[in-house]
Scaffold this motif. Structure first.
Motif, PDB file in Angstrom:
ATOM      1  N   VAL A  32     -18.079  -1.065 -45.939  1.00 10.66           N
ATOM      2  CA  VAL A  32     -16.686  -0.660 -45.765  1.00 10.66           C
ATOM      3  C   VAL A  32     -15.839  -1.579 -46.457  1.00 10.66           C
ATOM      4  N   GLN A  33     -16.092  -2.908 -46.226  1.00 13.86           N
ATOM      5  CA  GLN A  33     -15.116  -3.916 -46.653  1.00 13.86           C
ATOM      6  C   GLN A  33     -14.843  -3.926 -48.185  1.00 13.86           C
ATOM      7  N   ALA A  34     -15.665  -3.292 -48.925  1.00 14.84           N
ATOM      8  CA  ALA A  34     -15.300  -3.070 -50.478  1.00 14.84           C
ATOM      9  C   ALA A  34     -14.439  -2.092 -50.615  1.00 14.84           C
ATOM     10  N   GLU A  35     -14.597  -0.919 -49.952  1.00 16.04           N
ATOM     11  CA  GLU A  35     -13.732   0.095 -50.010  1.00 16.04           C
ATOM     12  C   GLU A  35     -12.285  -0.380 -49.322  1.00 16.04           C
ATOM     13  N   VAL A  36     -12.140  -1.100 -48.322  1.00 10.84           N
ATOM     14  CA  VAL A  36     -11.072  -1.615 -47.758  1.00 10.84           C
ATOM     15  C   VAL A  36     -10.274  -2.285 -48.902  1.00 10.84           C
ATOM     16  N   GLU A  37     -10.902  -2.985 -49.558  1.00  7.31           N
ATOM     17  CA  GLU A  37     -10.130  -3.874 -50.699  1.00  7.31           C
ATOM     18  C   GLU A  37      -9.888  -3.161 -51.765  1.00  7.31           C
ATOM     19  N   ARG A  38     -10.709  -2.372 -51.975  1.00  5.70           N
ATOM     20  CA  ARG A  38     -10.056  -1.100 -52.980  1.00  5.70           C
ATOM     21  C   ARG A  38      -9.079  -0.516 -52.851  1.00  5.70           C
ATOM     22  N   TYR A  39      -8.892   0.094 -51.313  1.00 14.30           N
ATOM     23  CA  TYR A  39      -7.599   0.725 -50.900  1.00 14.30           C
ATOM     24  C   TYR A  39      -6.479  -0.129 -50.795  1.00 14.30           C
ATOM     25  N   ASP A  40      -6.692  -1.423 -50.599  1.00 14.91           N
ATOM     26  CA  ASP A  40      -5.475  -2.289 -50.425  1.00 14.91           C
ATOM     27  C   ASP A  40      -4.961  -2.463 -51.798  1.00 14.91           C
ATOM     28  N   ARG A  41      -5.821  -2.643 -52.944  1.00 14.40           N
ATOM     29  CA  ARG A  41      -5.304  -2.882 -54.181  1.00 14.40           C
ATOM     30  C   ARG A  41      -4.439  -1.436 -54.779  1.00 14.40           C
ATOM     31  N   LEU A  42      -4.918  -0.407 -54.491  1.00  8.57           N
ATOM     32  CA  LEU A  42      -4.635   0.914 -54.841  1.00  8.57           C
ATOM     33  C   LEU A  42      -3.159   1.038 -54.144  1.00  8.57           C
ATOM     34  N   ARG A  43      -3.103   0.686 -52.871  1.00  9.11           N
ATOM     35  CA  ARG A  43      -1.737   0.527 -52.332  1.00  9.11           C
ATOM     36  C   ARG A  43      -0.714  -0.408 -52.683  1.00  9.11           C
ATOM     37  N   ALA A  44      -1.276  -1.546 -53.016  1.00  6.20           N
ATOM     38  CA  ALA A  44      -0.163  -2.514 -53.847  1.00  6.20           C
ATOM     39  C   ALA A  44      -0.076  -2.063 -54.968  1.00  6.20           C
ATOM     40  N   ALA A  45      -0.767  -1.286 -55.973  1.00  4.14           N
ATOM     41  CA  ALA A  45      -0.079  -0.639 -57.246  1.00  4.14           C
ATOM     42  C   ALA A  45       0.689   0.153 -57.177  1.00  4.14           C
ATOM     43  N   LEU A  46       0.380   1.199 -56.048  1.00  2.00           N
ATOM     44  CA  LEU A  46       1.402   2.280 -55.971  1.00  2.00           C
ATOM     45  C   LEU A  46       2.907   1.701 -55.482  1.00  2.00           C
ATOM     46  N   GLU A  47       2.806   0.478 -54.637  1.00  9.82           N
ATOM     47  CA  GLU A  47       3.970   0.269 -53.952  1.00  9.82           C
ATOM     48  C   GLU A  47       4.743  -0.558 -55.442  1.00  9.82           C
ATOM     49  N   ARG A  48       4.202  -1.080 -56.095  1.00  6.83           N
ATOM     50  CA  ARG A  48       4.642  -1.441 -57.542  1.00  6.83           C
ATOM     51  C   ARG A  48       5.249  -0.723 -58.309  1.00  6.83           C
ATOM     52  N   ALA A  49       4.524   0.624 -58.371  1.00  6.43           N
ATOM     53  CA  ALA A  49       5.061   1.675 -59.518  1.00  6.43           C
ATOM     54  C   ALA A  49       6.061   2.345 -58.502  1.00  6.43           C
ATOM     55  N   ALA A  50       6.411   2.518 -57.329  1.00  2.00           N
ATOM     56  CA  ALA A  50       7.263   3.120 -56.703  1.00  2.00           C
ATOM     57  C   ALA A  50       8.626   2.117 -57.019  1.00  2.00           C
ATOM     58  N   SER A  51       8.632   0.807 -57.041  1.00  2.00           N
ATOM     59  CA  SER A  51       9.710   0.235 -57.015  1.00  2.00           C
ATOM     60  C   SER A  51      10.306  -0.214 -58.221  1.00  2.00           C
TER      61      SER A  51
END
Length: 51
Positions: A32-51
């Motif tokens: 589960v920890q690997a999946e959470v880290e992947r989700y955090d990276r995806l969320r950070a990338a989407l935040e960068r793309a939105a701003s």
């Protein structure tokens, strides 16, 4: 004694439902920890793309 035997029906049903859920339940995932880290990276990338 007869009213007490009627209580056995819901108790037996609850017990059998518990046994059924234990036997047919999905296995817990250990990665589960690997999946959470992947989700955090995806969320950070989407935040960068939105701003």
């Amino acid at each position: 004694m007869t009213p007490l035997t009627w209580l056995l029906i819901p108790l037996a049903t609850a017990f059998m439902a518990s046994v059924w859920s234990l036997c047919t339940g999905r296995q817990r995932r250990t990665d589960v920890q690997a999946e959470v880290e992947r989700y955090d990276r995806l969320r950070a990338a989407l935040e960068r793309a939105a701003s």
